[in-house]
Write an enzyme that holds these catalytic residues in place. Structure first.
Site, PDB file in Angstrom:
ATOM      1  N   ASN A   1      19.047 -32.542  38.290  1.00 37.24           N
ATOM      2  CA  ASN A   1      19.686 -31.706  37.269  1.00 37.24           C
ATOM      3  C   ASN A   1      20.629 -32.594  36.455  1.00 37.24           C
ATOM      4  O   ASN A   1      21.644 -33.050  36.973  1.00 37.24           O
ATOM      5  CB  ASN A   1      20.441 -30.569  37.958  1.00 37.24           C
ATOM      6  CG  ASN A   1      21.131 -29.635  36.975  1.00 37.24           C
ATOM      7  OD1 ASN A   1      21.225 -29.925  35.783  1.00 37.24           O
ATOM      8  ND2 ASN A   1      21.620 -28.513  37.479  1.00 37.24           N
TER       9      ASN A   1
ATOM     10  N   CYS B   1      25.475 -26.647  31.702  1.00 34.13           N
ATOM     11  CA  CYS B   1      24.023 -26.863  31.666  1.00 34.13           C
ATOM     12  C   CYS B   1      23.358 -26.219  30.444  1.00 34.13           C
ATOM     13  O   CYS B   1      22.245 -26.585  30.074  1.00 34.13           O
ATOM     14  CB  CYS B   1      23.378 -26.344  32.945  1.00 34.13           C
ATOM     15  SG  CYS B   1      23.899 -27.271  34.389  1.00 34.13           S
TER      16      CYS B   1
ATOM     17  N   HIS C   1      15.566 -25.627  31.362  1.00 37.91           N
ATOM     18  CA  HIS C   1      16.583 -26.462  32.014  1.00 37.91           C
ATOM     19  C   HIS C   1      16.081 -26.812  33.409  1.00 37.91           C
ATOM     20  O   HIS C   1      15.516 -25.973  34.111  1.00 37.91           O
ATOM     21  CB  HIS C   1      17.900 -25.690  32.090  1.00 37.91           C
ATOM     22  CG  HIS C   1      18.933 -26.370  32.932  1.00 37.91           C
ATOM     23  ND1 HIS C   1      19.254 -27.691  32.779  1.00 37.91           N
ATOM     24  CD2 HIS C   1      19.703 -25.908  33.952  1.00 37.91           C
ATOM     25  CE1 HIS C   1      20.185 -28.018  33.661  1.00 37.91           C
ATOM     26  NE2 HIS C   1      20.465 -26.959  34.389  1.00 37.91           N
TER      27      HIS C   1
HETATM   28  O1  UT7 Z   1      22.244 -26.132  36.448  1.00 36.68           O
HETATM   29  C1  UT7 Z   1      23.235 -25.281  36.868  1.00 36.68           C
HETATM   30  C2  UT7 Z   1      22.675 -24.219  37.657  1.00 36.68           C
HETATM   31  N1  UT7 Z   1      22.604 -24.563  39.034  1.00 36.68           N
HETATM   32  C3  UT7 Z   1      21.588 -24.129  39.746  1.00 36.68           C
HETATM   33  O2  UT7 Z   1      20.696 -23.562  39.184  1.00 36.68           O
HETATM   34  C4  UT7 Z   1      21.616 -24.270  41.230  1.00 36.68           C
HETATM   35  C5  UT7 Z   1      21.230 -22.950  41.821  1.00 36.68           C
HETATM   36  N2  UT7 Z   1      21.140 -22.958  43.260  1.00 36.68           N
HETATM   37  C6  UT7 Z   1      20.182 -23.630  43.925  1.00 36.68           C
HETATM   38  O3  UT7 Z   1      19.370 -24.323  43.333  1.00 36.68           O
HETATM   39  C7  UT7 Z   1      20.079 -23.432  45.414  1.00 36.68           C
HETATM   40  O4  UT7 Z   1      20.926 -22.373  45.797  1.00 36.68           O
HETATM   41  C8  UT7 Z   1      20.444 -24.697  46.224  1.00 36.68           C
HETATM   42  C9  UT7 Z   1      19.353 -25.728  46.034  1.00 36.68           C
HETATM   43  C10 UT7 Z   1      21.776 -25.244  45.762  1.00 36.68           C
HETATM   44  C11 UT7 Z   1      20.507 -24.350  47.714  1.00 36.68           C
HETATM   45  O5  UT7 Z   1      19.294 -23.772  48.150  1.00 36.68           O
HETATM   46  P1  UT7 Z   1      19.313 -22.426  49.000  1.00 36.68           P
HETATM   47  O6  UT7 Z   1      17.933 -22.136  49.351  1.00 36.68           O
HETATM   48  O7  UT7 Z   1      20.075 -21.395  48.193  1.00 36.68           O
HETATM   49  O8  UT7 Z   1      20.095 -22.893  50.281  1.00 36.68           O
HETATM   50  P2  UT7 Z   1      21.456 -22.323  50.891  1.00 36.68           P
HETATM   51  O9  UT7 Z   1      22.604 -22.680  50.025  1.00 36.68           O
HETATM   52  O10 UT7 Z   1      21.239 -20.884  51.220  1.00 36.68           O
HETATM   53  O11 UT7 Z   1      21.564 -23.155  52.222  1.00 36.68           O
HETATM   54  C12 UT7 Z   1      20.602 -23.038  53.278  1.00 36.68           C
HETATM   55  C13 UT7 Z   1      20.998 -23.957  54.418  1.00 36.68           C
HETATM   56  C14 UT7 Z   1      22.472 -23.872  54.777  1.00 36.68           C
HETATM   57  O12 UT7 Z   1      22.563 -23.969  56.177  1.00 36.68           O
HETATM   58  P3  UT7 Z   1      22.783 -22.651  57.082  1.00 36.68           P
HETATM   59  O13 UT7 Z   1      24.061 -22.044  56.586  1.00 36.68           O
HETATM   60  O14 UT7 Z   1      21.582 -21.804  56.814  1.00 36.68           O
HETATM   61  O15 UT7 Z   1      22.851 -23.225  58.453  1.00 36.68           O
HETATM   62  C15 UT7 Z   1      23.082 -25.080  54.149  1.00 36.68           C
HETATM   63  O16 UT7 Z   1      24.221 -25.541  54.832  1.00 36.68           O
HETATM   64  O17 UT7 Z   1      20.787 -25.322  54.019  1.00 36.68           O
HETATM   65  C16 UT7 Z   1      21.962 -26.080  54.260  1.00 36.68           C
HETATM   66  N3  UT7 Z   1      22.055 -27.145  53.278  1.00 36.68           N
HETATM   67  C17 UT7 Z   1      21.432 -28.326  53.410  1.00 36.68           C
HETATM   68  N4  UT7 Z   1      20.664 -28.837  54.398  1.00 36.68           N
HETATM   69  C18 UT7 Z   1      20.171 -30.074  54.212  1.00 36.68           C
HETATM   70  C19 UT7 Z   1      22.712 -27.135  52.080  1.00 36.68           C
HETATM   71  N5  UT7 Z   1      22.524 -28.306  51.450  1.00 36.68           N
HETATM   72  C20 UT7 Z   1      21.744 -29.063  52.254  1.00 36.68           C
HETATM   73  C21 UT7 Z   1      21.203 -30.345  52.136  1.00 36.68           C
HETATM   74  N6  UT7 Z   1      20.417 -30.810  53.131  1.00 36.68           N
HETATM   75  N7  UT7 Z   1      21.416 -31.139  51.057  1.00 36.68           N
END
Ligand code: UT7
Length: 325
Positions: free
Chosen positions: A282, A115, A252
Site C-alpha cells: 500500500n 490514501c 487503490h
Molecule cells: O489504505 C488505507 C486503508 N487501509 C486498509 O484498507 C487496510 C484494511 N485492513 C486490512 O487490510 C486488514 O484488516 C489487515 C490486513 C490489516 C488485517 O487482516 P485481518 O484479516 O483483518 O486480520 P485481523 O486484524 O483480524 O488479525 C487476525 C490475526 C490476529 O491474531 P488473533 O487476535 O486472531 O490471535 C492478529 O494479531 O492475525 C494477527 N496478525 C498477524 N499475524 C501474522 C496481525 N498482523 C499479523 C501479521 N502476521 N503481520
C-alpha cells in the site's frame, strides 16, 4: 456543444530500488509470508533509501510523465502533489518538485487526504483546469510511508511501501458526447467520525513529533467495500455508464481482498482489474498512479479506454473518478 475536459497526456512512475520481501520482514517481526499473502495479497514492497525523500520520488515520476507526454516542464503551469509524508512540515513538497523541474512559473501545492489523496487531487485539478485558470497540470501521488511505520508493529509494518506516480493533464475541448476523452466525473467523500481508526500518533500542533501510523485494520476493512461501491455507484449515476462499460478498474492498492470484494460487488470482471498490491504494498496516495503506469506501460490501458479509479483511507476519506484515456 463542446465541453472542456482534463485529458491525460502522459503518465509516469518511480519506485525506489530496494525491495523488501515478506520473508525479509519475517526476520524482524512475528509474521510469515503465508499470513501476509493470504490476508493482503502483498508479496513485496519498495523502500526509499536513506536520504531519498518524497520529493525525490515525486520528481522522478513527474519527469517520467512529462517524457511520456513529450512535454517540457515549461508547458506545465500547475503542480498538485498528494502526500501524507511530505519532506518537511512546510514548504510544500510540490515546490521542491517545481524547483527540481527548473520551473519558476505557475503554481505548486500539496494536498493531503491520505490514501484517497490522488482522487482528491484529480478533482481539484480537474476543477482548476476546467475553470480556465490553468492549461496543463502535473498531478502527483508520492509517499515514503516507510518513514512513519512502527517497524515493531506487525499489524501495520507489513502493509505499506514507498513510491510515486504522476499524470500530465491538459484542458481540452471535447465534443460533449460519449466519445469525450478526459476526466468525466469525480466524487469525494469524508467522514471524520472515523479519524481515530487510521491515523499517525504525532503531529505539529499536538505532540511536535512526526509520530507513527496506527490502524484498527479490521475496522477499516469492515467499511471499505461499502464506501468504495457507494462512491462508484455515484460515478455511474452521474455518467450513465455501468460496470459493463468499464475497460479497466484501477483501485487503490491496500488489500487484494478489498479489491476483489469491491470488483465482485460491482460486477466488474477480474480480468479488468489492475493489481499491483502484490509488488508495491500500500503506497497510499501513490498507489493509483503507480498502478495506472503499470497498465499503460504494458499496453493494457490504451487511448479511448474507459478507466475507473477509486480509493478509501484515513479520515475516513474515499472517492472515485471515471475517465476516458
Ligand atoms: O489504505 C488505507 C486503508 N487501509 C486498509 O484498507 C487496510 C484494511 N485492513 C486490512 O487490510 C486488514 O484488516 C489487515 C490486513 C490489516 C488485517 O487482516 P485481518 O484479516 O483483518 O486480520 P485481523 O486484524 O483480524 O488479525 C487476525 C490475526 C490476529 O491474531 P488473533 O487476535 O486472531 O490471535 C492478529 O494479531 O492475525 C494477527 N496478525 C498477524 N499475524 C501474522 C496481525 N498482523 C499479523 C501479521 N502476521 N503481520
Amino acid at each position: 456543444m463542446t465541453v472542456t475536459r482534463s485529458v491525460v497526456l502522459g503518465c509516469g512512475s518511480y519506485l525506489p530500488s530496494r525491495i523488501l520481501s515478506n520473508d525479509d520482514l519475517a526476520r524482524s517481526v512475528e509474521t510469515t509470508d503465508e499470513w501476509i499473502v493470504q490476508r493482503t495479497g502483498i508479496r513485496e514492497r519498495h523502500i526509499a533509501a536513506p536520504g531519498e525523500l518524497t520529493s525525490d520520488l515525486a520528481l522522478q515520476a513527474a519527469r517520467a510523465a512529462l517524457a511520456n507526454a513529450r512535454l517540457d516542464p515549461s508547458a506545465i503551469d500547475l503542480i498538485v502533489l498528494a502526500t501524507s509524508t511530505p519532506d518537511q512540515t512546510f514548504p510544500a513538497t510540490a515546490v521542491a518538485v517545481q524547483a527540481g523541474l527548473g520551473m519558476t512559473h505557475g503554481a505548486a501545492f500539496d494536498l493531503q487526504a491520505v490514501c484517497s489523496g490522488f482522487i482528491y487531487a484529480l478533482q481539484v485539478v480537474d476543477g482548476l483546469l476546467r475553470s480556465g485558470a490553468y492549461k496543463r497540470a502535473l498531478v502527483i501521488g508520492a509517499e515514503t510511508f516507510s518513514r512513519i511505520l512502527d517497524w515493531t508493529d506487525r499489524t501495520t509494518c507489513v502493509l505499506f511501501g514507498d513510491g510515486a506516480g504522476a499524470l500530465v493533464l491538459e484542458a481540452q475541448q471535447q465534443p460533449g458526447d460519449r466519445s469525450d476523452r478526459g476526466i468525466l466525473t469525480t466524487h469525494l467523500r469524508s467522514d471524520g467520525r472515523h479519524r481515530g481508526k487510521l491515523y499517525v500518533d504525532g503531529g505539529v500542533s499536538s505532540t511536535q513529533t512526526v509520530g507513527h501510523l496506527r490502524m484498527e485494520g479490521r475496522e477499516v476493512f469492515k467499511h471499505a467495500v461499502a464506501m468504495i461501491t457507494d462512491v462508484i455507484d455515484a460515478a455511474f449515476k452521474a455518467t450513465g455508464y455501468t460496470a459493463a462499460d468499464i475497460d479497466w478498474f484501477v483501485p487503490h492498492q491496500a488489500n487484494k481482498r478489498i479489491i476483489d470484494g469491491s470488483a465482485h460487488k460491482l460486477g466488474i470482471a477480474p480480468e479488468k482489474v489492475v493489481i499491483t498490491v502484490d509488488r508495491h504494498g500500500n503506497t497510499s496516495a501513490a498507489s493509483i498512479p503507480l498502478a495506472l503506469f503499470d497498465a499503460v506501460a504494458d499496453r493494457r490501458i490504451k487511448r479511448g479506454h474507459l478507466v475507473l479509479l477509486e480509493a478509501m483511507g484515513g479520515g475516513f476519506t474515499w472517492g472515485s473518478a471515471l475517465l476516458r484515456w
